[in-house]
Write a protein that holds these residues in place. Structure first.
Motif, PDB file in Angstrom:
ATOM      1  N   UNK A 179      22.660  22.457  20.387  1.00 48.85           N
ATOM      2  CA  UNK A 179      22.938  23.287  21.702  1.00 48.85           C
ATOM      3  C   UNK A 179      22.699  21.909  22.997  1.00 48.85           C
ATOM      4  N   UNK A 180      22.572  20.690  22.665  1.00 50.22           N
ATOM      5  CA  UNK A 180      22.648  19.880  23.901  1.00 50.22           C
ATOM      6  C   UNK A 180      21.457  18.895  23.814  1.00 50.22           C
ATOM      7  N   UNK A 181      20.840  18.560  22.920  1.00 45.06           N
ATOM      8  CA  UNK A 181      19.697  17.408  23.025  1.00 45.06           C
ATOM      9  C   UNK A 181      20.493  16.185  23.754  1.00 45.06           C
ATOM     10  N   UNK A 182      21.464  15.613  23.090  1.00 46.15           N
ATOM     11  CA  UNK A 182      21.868  14.669  23.542  1.00 46.15           C
ATOM     12  C   UNK A 182      23.026  14.722  24.803  1.00 46.15           C
ATOM     13  N   UNK A 183      23.746  15.932  24.850  1.00 52.47           N
ATOM     14  CA  UNK A 183      24.780  16.249  25.527  1.00 52.47           C
ATOM     15  C   UNK A 183      24.251  16.631  27.120  1.00 52.47           C
ATOM     16  N   UNK A 184      23.082  17.391  26.830  1.00 49.72           N
ATOM     17  CA  UNK A 184      22.408  17.908  28.034  1.00 49.72           C
ATOM     18  C   UNK A 184      21.306  17.168  28.595  1.00 49.72           C
ATOM     19  N   UNK A 185      20.267  17.042  27.678  1.00 51.14           N
ATOM     20  CA  UNK A 185      18.918  16.551  28.092  1.00 51.14           C
ATOM     21  C   UNK A 185      18.647  15.081  28.213  1.00 51.14           C
ATOM     22  N   UNK A 186      19.103  14.182  27.405  1.00 47.31           N
ATOM     23  CA  UNK A 186      19.057  13.025  27.162  1.00 47.31           C
ATOM     24  C   UNK A 186      20.004  12.473  28.341  1.00 47.31           C
ATOM     25  N   UNK A 187      21.238  12.966  28.329  1.00 50.45           N
ATOM     26  CA  UNK A 187      22.075  12.699  29.306  1.00 50.45           C
ATOM     27  C   UNK A 187      21.433  12.733  30.749  1.00 50.45           C
ATOM     28  N   UNK A 188      21.163  13.807  31.060  1.00 47.74           N
ATOM     29  CA  UNK A 188      20.602  14.189  32.394  1.00 47.74           C
ATOM     30  C   UNK A 188      19.567  13.341  32.556  1.00 47.74           C
ATOM     31  N   UNK A 207       7.500  21.331  18.609  1.00 45.74           N
ATOM     32  CA  UNK A 207       6.843  21.902  19.750  1.00 45.74           C
ATOM     33  C   UNK A 207       5.531  21.004  20.009  1.00 45.74           C
ATOM     34  N   UNK A 208       4.683  20.888  19.318  1.00 45.88           N
ATOM     35  CA  UNK A 208       3.387  20.437  19.528  1.00 45.88           C
ATOM     36  C   UNK A 208       3.587  18.857  19.821  1.00 45.88           C
ATOM     37  N   UNK A 209       4.647  18.180  19.117  1.00 51.45           N
ATOM     38  CA  UNK A 209       5.045  16.614  19.343  1.00 51.45           C
ATOM     39  C   UNK A 209       5.372  16.500  20.878  1.00 51.45           C
ATOM     40  N   UNK A 210       6.216  17.545  21.091  1.00 55.98           N
ATOM     41  CA  UNK A 210       7.158  17.212  22.552  1.00 55.98           C
ATOM     42  C   UNK A 210       6.026  17.587  23.416  1.00 55.98           C
ATOM     43  N   UNK A 211       5.383  18.738  23.517  1.00 58.32           N
ATOM     44  CA  UNK A 211       4.230  18.731  24.638  1.00 58.32           C
ATOM     45  C   UNK A 211       3.440  17.508  24.803  1.00 58.32           C
ATOM     46  N   UNK A 212       2.709  17.183  23.728  1.00 58.60           N
ATOM     47  CA  UNK A 212       1.813  15.780  24.180  1.00 58.60           C
ATOM     48  C   UNK A 212       2.536  14.637  24.446  1.00 58.60           C
ATOM     49  N   UNK A 238      14.237  15.291  25.183  1.00 56.96           N
ATOM     50  CA  UNK A 238      15.534  15.241  24.411  1.00 56.96           C
ATOM     51  C   UNK A 238      15.697  14.460  23.401  1.00 56.96           C
ATOM     52  N   UNK A 239      15.088  13.132  23.512  1.00 58.51           N
ATOM     53  CA  UNK A 239      14.802  12.164  22.367  1.00 58.51           C
ATOM     54  C   UNK A 239      14.215  12.327  21.490  1.00 58.51           C
ATOM     55  N   UNK A 240      12.756  13.053  21.622  1.00 67.00           N
ATOM     56  CA  UNK A 240      11.944  13.597  20.765  1.00 67.00           C
ATOM     57  C   UNK A 240      12.633  14.581  19.882  1.00 67.00           C
ATOM     58  N   UNK A 283      13.783  14.221  15.735  1.00 69.39           N
ATOM     59  CA  UNK A 283      13.000  15.125  14.661  1.00 69.39           C
ATOM     60  C   UNK A 283      13.820  16.224  14.202  1.00 69.39           C
ATOM     61  N   UNK A 284      14.998  16.243  15.012  1.00 69.85           N
ATOM     62  CA  UNK A 284      16.038  17.128  14.128  1.00 69.85           C
ATOM     63  C   UNK A 284      16.625  16.570  12.729  1.00 69.85           C
ATOM     64  N   UNK A 285      16.588  15.243  12.708  1.00 64.42           N
ATOM     65  CA  UNK A 285      17.073  14.447  11.561  1.00 64.42           C
ATOM     66  C   UNK A 285      15.982  14.613  10.610  1.00 64.42           C
ATOM     67  N   UNK A 286      14.811  14.958  10.787  1.00 61.82           N
ATOM     68  CA  UNK A 286      13.759  14.960   9.909  1.00 61.82           C
ATOM     69  C   UNK A 286      13.655  16.511   9.207  1.00 61.82           C
ATOM     70  N   UNK A 287      13.556  17.450  10.199  1.00 57.56           N
ATOM     71  CA  UNK A 287      13.250  18.937   9.830  1.00 57.56           C
ATOM     72  C   UNK A 287      14.572  19.829   9.523  1.00 57.56           C
ATOM     73  N   UNK A 288      15.599  19.199   9.688  1.00 56.90           N
ATOM     74  CA  UNK A 288      16.881  19.888   9.507  1.00 56.90           C
ATOM     75  C   UNK A 288      16.949  20.033   7.978  1.00 56.90           C
TER      76      UNK A 288
END
Length: 438
Positions: free
Chosen positions: A196-205, A322-327, A356-358, A362-367
């Motif tokens: 839904x947009x980790x690269x397209x939206x969030x890393x990009x912006x 979620x835990x990783x991204x917050x910290x 977005x990078x995190x 991690x998508x590549x791991x937990x998918x």
């Protein structure tokens, strides 16, 4: 053609490329359509009023209207540009001229400019193509609006409009095409997972925001002058709207009312809650007290990080993301920013870029099904490498093109308001209005 399972919005794009006629072979589903109409409204709700309030509360009172005005103006501008050529550049692969088809790896053609060929009966998958176009339009709206947070309180309104229009054309539309444009798109062919947009939206912006704040320079008085948020109540309300609207963002990206949408909703809630708590506790342990701004920022960090993974990870993967991204986002938005000295006004890079990078990595791991995911990931190391390539390409491409755009605009018309205008505040100096009557 075999479509990559749960690869995000692109999974149905082949139905509209090479053309509407092919898409019309599908059958409209009223349930899917009803959900996508709702999801589209929710994503627009994220920008206006959600992001406008979230950002508006974090600036000083003399600049609240300028930030909200930018969000509204971007909403209007991107809507028209999307209709005129943005949708075509992002998703048309049939309209490329003979002899330049290799460009399809980077950008679409103009065969769908002005939404040529669209009819009430045109379908994308099981929903009207008009709904898909509007849904994608809301993504094209919020992405540049996120950048506003990095240069808040110091860019000319006129320069902002020009920058956003050019950036949308040269950065957003090509990245969207490369990730979601189906077979032939550069990162699609690599196998990058971005639901839904980790690269397209969030890393990009986030990267564009970092470049923008570096090019413009620090706000007058930063970091010695106190620049505390003037109304955290507005920011919390905005964060709540973003949280709710994000269900349209993530669950809507299944383009159907199905099990993938349901799982995307669940993992979005889990990751967001985990990130809100992990940011809160990290701040509590570091600074002695938890803050409202901190938990609101943690909410957004979790929403951002789960976005690329929402269609492929399970509940446990979402919890860890979620835990990783917050910290991680907490330390990047506080310690890292202070150490490096850049003035990312509202932490667009610290939250959206880093989050977005995190999430993308991690998508590549937990998918992987072996770790409770639902993606077609058999080799975690290989998928992690593919995700890293996608992140690296997006960072480099966006940074270079954004830098060039800003430098050209600065030479032609200037980017930054005068010191006097900045001191008075952008509400009064640029819009002749005040957010508050004192």
């Amino acid at each position: 053609m075999t479509l990559r399972k749960f690869a995000g919005l692109g999974a149905l794009l082949s139905l509209i490329c090479p053309g509407v006629a092919m898409a019309q072979e599908a059958t409209l589903d009223s349930g899917d359509t009803a959900w996508m109409l709702t999801a589209t409204a929710l994503v627009l709700f994220m920008t206006i009023p959600g992001l406008a309030l979230f950002y508006g509360g974090m600036v000083r009172s003399k600049n609240i209207l300028s930030v909200m005005m930018q969000c509204f103006a971007i909403t209007g501008l991107m809507s028209i540009l999307w209709m005129v050529y943005g949708y075509s550049l992002a998703f048309d692969t049939a309209g490329m001229e003979a002899g330049v088809t290799n460009l399809n790896s980077f950008v679409g053609g103009l065969g769908r400019a002005f939404l040529s060929g669209l009819t009430p009966d045109s379908l994308t998958g099981t929903v009207p193509e008009s709904v898909f176009i509007t849904f994608q339009m809301t993504f094209a709206i919020i992405t540049p609006a996120l950048i506003v947070g990095a240069f808040a309180e110091r860019m000319k309104f006129s320069a902002m409009l020009v920058f956003m229009g050019v950036w949308f054309t040269l950065v957003y539309a090509p990245i969207a095409h490369m990730v979601w444009g189906g077979d032939g798109g550069l990162m699609w062919d690599w196998g990058v997972l971005d639901f839904a947009g980790g690269t397209v939206v969030h890393i990009n912006a986030g990267i564009a925001g970092l470049v923008a704040c570096l090019v413009l320079g620090k706000r007058k008085g930063y970091p010695t002058t106190p620049m505390a948020p003037h109304n955290l109540g507005l920011t919390l309300v905005g964060a709540a709207m973003l949280w709710i609207g994000w269900f349209g963002f993530n669950a809507g990206s299944s383009l159907a009312a199905n099990g993938t949408a349901g799982m995307a909703m669940l993992v979005t809630q889990i990751a967001t809650a985990a990130a809100a708590l992990s940011w809160m506790f990290a701040e509590w342990m570091t600074h002695g007290k938890p803050s409202a701004l901190g938990i609101a920022s943690g909410v957004v960090a979790g929403l951002v990080a789960i976005t690329p993974a929402a269609g492929t990870v399970g509940p446990m993967g979402a919890l860890i993301i979620g835990l990783a991204s917050g910290v991680i986002c907490f330390f990047c938005a506080t310690s890292l920013k202070r150490k490096l000295g850049y003035d990312d006004s509202l932490d667009a890079f610290g939250v959206h870029g880093v989050g977005g990078i995190v999430g993308a990595l991690l998508t590549g791991v937990f998918a992987a099904p072996a770790l409770g995911g639902f993606g077609e990931v058999e080799n975690i190391a290989l998928q992690l490498w593919i995700q890293f390539k996608g992140v690296l390409f997006t960072v480099v491409y966006t940074a270079i093109v954004t830098f060039v755009i800003l430098k050209v605009i600065d030479v032609v018309m200037g980017l930054r308001v005068s010191e006097e205008e900045e001191t008075v505040g952008l509400d009064l100096s640029l819009h002749n209005e005040r957010g508050y009557n004192l």
